[in-house]
Design an enzyme around this catalytic site. Structure first.
Site, short mmCIF file in Angstrom:
data_model
loop_
_atom_site.label_atom_id
_atom_site.label_comp_id
_atom_site.label_asym_id
_atom_site.label_seq_id
_atom_site.Cartn_x
_atom_site.Cartn_y
_atom_site.Cartn_z
CB CYS A 217 -9.43 19.62 1.78
SG CYS A 217 -9.58 17.84 1.79
CG HIS B 12 -8.26 20.67 -2.00
ND1 HIS B 12 -7.08 20.02 -1.73
CD2 HIS B 12 -9.25 19.79 -1.72
CE1 HIS B 12 -7.36 18.79 -1.30
NE2 HIS B 12 -8.67 18.63 -1.29
CG ASN C 102 -7.19 15.03 -1.96
OD1 ASN C 102 -6.48 15.70 -1.21
ND2 ASN C 102 -8.51 15.10 -1.94
N1 ACO Z 1 -12.08 0.92 -8.14
C1 ACO Z 1 -13.10 0.30 -8.77
N2 ACO Z 1 -14.38 0.44 -8.37
C2 ACO Z 1 -14.63 1.22 -7.32
C3 ACO Z 1 -13.62 1.89 -6.63
C4 ACO Z 1 -12.29 1.71 -7.08
N3 ACO Z 1 -11.24 2.33 -6.49
N4 ACO Z 1 -14.17 2.60 -5.64
C5 ACO Z 1 -15.49 2.41 -5.69
N5 ACO Z 1 -15.77 1.55 -6.71
C6 ACO Z 1 -17.08 1.06 -7.15
C7 ACO Z 1 -18.10 1.10 -6.04
O1 ACO Z 1 -18.01 -0.04 -5.23
C8 ACO Z 1 -19.38 1.14 -6.84
O2 ACO Z 1 -19.68 -0.15 -7.29
P1 ACO Z 1 -21.22 -0.67 -7.36
O3 ACO Z 1 -21.87 0.24 -8.35
O4 ACO Z 1 -21.07 -2.07 -7.82
O5 ACO Z 1 -21.75 -0.51 -5.97
C9 ACO Z 1 -19.01 1.96 -8.07
O6 ACO Z 1 -17.56 1.93 -8.16
C10 ACO Z 1 -19.46 3.39 -7.98
O7 ACO Z 1 -19.12 3.88 -6.70
P2 ACO Z 1 -19.41 5.34 -6.26
O8 ACO Z 1 -18.87 5.58 -4.90
O9 ACO Z 1 -20.85 5.63 -6.51
O10 ACO Z 1 -18.51 6.09 -7.35
P3 ACO Z 1 -18.50 7.58 -7.71
O11 ACO Z 1 -18.81 7.74 -9.12
O12 ACO Z 1 -19.21 8.43 -6.72
O13 ACO Z 1 -16.94 7.87 -7.56
C11 ACO Z 1 -15.50 8.96 -6.01
C12 ACO Z 1 -16.32 7.73 -6.30
C13 ACO Z 1 -14.37 9.07 -7.02
C14 ACO Z 1 -14.92 8.85 -4.62
C15 ACO Z 1 -16.42 10.19 -6.15
O14 ACO Z 1 -17.57 10.05 -5.39
C16 ACO Z 1 -15.73 11.43 -5.74
O15 ACO Z 1 -14.77 11.88 -6.34
N6 ACO Z 1 -16.24 12.09 -4.70
C17 ACO Z 1 -15.63 13.30 -4.22
C18 ACO Z 1 -14.81 12.93 -3.11
C19 ACO Z 1 -13.48 13.55 -3.18
O16 ACO Z 1 -13.06 14.23 -4.07
N7 ACO Z 1 -12.81 13.27 -2.14
C20 ACO Z 1 -11.51 13.75 -2.04
C21 ACO Z 1 -11.22 13.90 -0.62
S1 ACO Z 1 -12.12 15.12 0.08
C22 ACO Z 1 -11.63 16.49 -0.52
O17 ACO Z 1 -10.46 16.68 -0.68
C23 ACO Z 1 -12.65 17.39 -0.88
#
Ligand code: ACO
Length: 351
Positions: free
Chosen positions: A115, A278, A308
């Protein structure tokens, strides 16, 4: 000599993939994706026809035209991607070939900083230009994620986030006082290397994460292999991400590294005319915007349309901002990124 961005451009594949379309393959919903990430749709490249280097070439041709130079005028190419055409060689030489550059008095460098690849690339180019070694450098960020994602329920948290695309910048020497790259800040912390990673295929042979996990043959057997049957059978060939750790770290590091750059040149957040974060997650960008107290019109976000695109996200967003007339001569543009490694960085550019 300073480094100015003489031409900026982008290319995204034609095919639009909506959140609704992803629900056909995995248990997710438009509402979940929009609420957590802000993403409404992304682009997917045409399989077997487009590659990171071919998409990079499309963006590069426009950037060269906007800079008013020919591909043959380039002294150096820097290519940032985590999804290269080949394991090796890198995409830089493929782009050189695709652009039809016949001169051999040039170098091509691939950088793997995910990234923050574009920021790292800009910093490298800036050093070459400041020392007088090169005058015209092409910096490309390009990603083709769609071929390497897990479209089953297990992969949904990662897969819904990523999209394909490319951005390119032509960087040139300028002696106009105050113009160009004012400063860049680069950082890294390998402690969490595997928390946002695609570790297979690789040469680790199980070393970092326990010898037996990947199904490698007996260590006494000569030779080895990158891909084992176990990896294929157990879906180990996909990226993994500890989303909440990435989120929590990113919202601290983004403002920190932006303020670091600003204080290096004696400016404050109020001096920023346009922030291009980013495009990791709209929630991260909004958080950073609040911390820096920037109004909406000073922050460029397009993750809603493209997801992304990792190393491509900053040049795509910068190119769109430029096309929309949001970047004018004399403006202070701030670029910032955080991602896999973890690596992060920022750059301040006086347009
Ligand atoms: N659709 C539906 N439900 C989902 C999905 C999906 N695509 N993905 C995960 N879930 C569920 C999980 O299984 C979990 O269910 P549970 O509670 O029954 O176990 C629930 O949603 C919550 O999951 P979390 O992983 O805790 O969700 P969170 O609120 O953390 O959101 C996310 C996930 C969007 C990935 C978040 O953590 C995030 O944005 N993190 C930053 C990562 C990022 O931006 N990465 C980009 C790439 S890296 C970079 O460029 C920096």
């Amino acid at each position: 000599m300073q480094t100015k961005i003489a031409g900026i451009a982008h290319y995204v594949p034609e095919r639009v993939v909506t959140n609704e379309e992803l629900t056909r393959f995995m248990d997710t919903s438009n509402e979940w994706i929009i609420e957590r990430t802000g993403i409404e749709e992304r682009r997917y490249a045409e399989k077997h026809k487009e590659t990171p280097s071919s998409m990079g070439a499309k963006a590069a041709r426009i950037a060269l035209e906007r800079a008013g130079i020919e591909a043959e005028d380039l002294d150096f190419i820097i290519f940032a991607t985590l999804s290269p055409d080949y394991y090796f060689p890198g995409c830089g030489v493929l782009l050189q070939r695709e652009l039809g550059i016949t001169k051999r008095e040039m170098g091509c460098l691939d950088i793997r900083n995910q990234c923050s690849g574009f920021i790292y690339g800009l910093s490298i180019a800036d050093q070459f230009i400041r020392t007088g070694m090169y005058k015209n450098i092409l910096l490309v960020g390009s990603e083709l994620h769609s071929m390497g994602l897990d479209y089953s329920d297990e992969g949904r948290a990662v897969t819904v986030i990523f999209g394909d695309g490319a951005g390119a910048a032509v960087l040139q020497a300028t002696d106009k006082p105050g113009q160009g790259v004012l400063t860049t800040c680069l950082h890294a912390d390998g402690t969490h290397a595997e928390e946002l990673a695609m570790i297979n295929p690789g040469s680790h042979g199980g070393y970092h994460l326990g010898q037996d996990k990947f199904g490698y043959p007996d260590p006494s057997v000569m030779g080895g292999m990158f891909v084992t049957q176990k990896m294929v059978d157990e879906g180990m060939l996909y990226p993994n991400m500890t989303g909440q750790l990435v989120f929590k770290t990113a919202v601290v590091k983004f403002p920190e590294v932006i303020n670091e750059a600003l204080s290096k040149v004696g400016l404050t957040a109020a001096d920023i005319d346009l922030l291009i974060p980013h495009q990791a997650n709209l929630r991260i960008s909004q958080f950073v915007q609040r911390v820096l107290k920037l109004p909406d019109e000073k922050v460029q976000n397009n993750i809603q349309k493209y997801g992304n695109t990792t190393a491509a996200s900053i040049p795509i967003a910068l190119s769109e901002a430029w096309e929309e007339g949001k970047v004018k001569e004399g403006d202070l543009v701030c670029l910032a990124a955080f991602g896999s490694g973890f690596t992060w960085g920022s750059a301040l550019v006086r347009w």
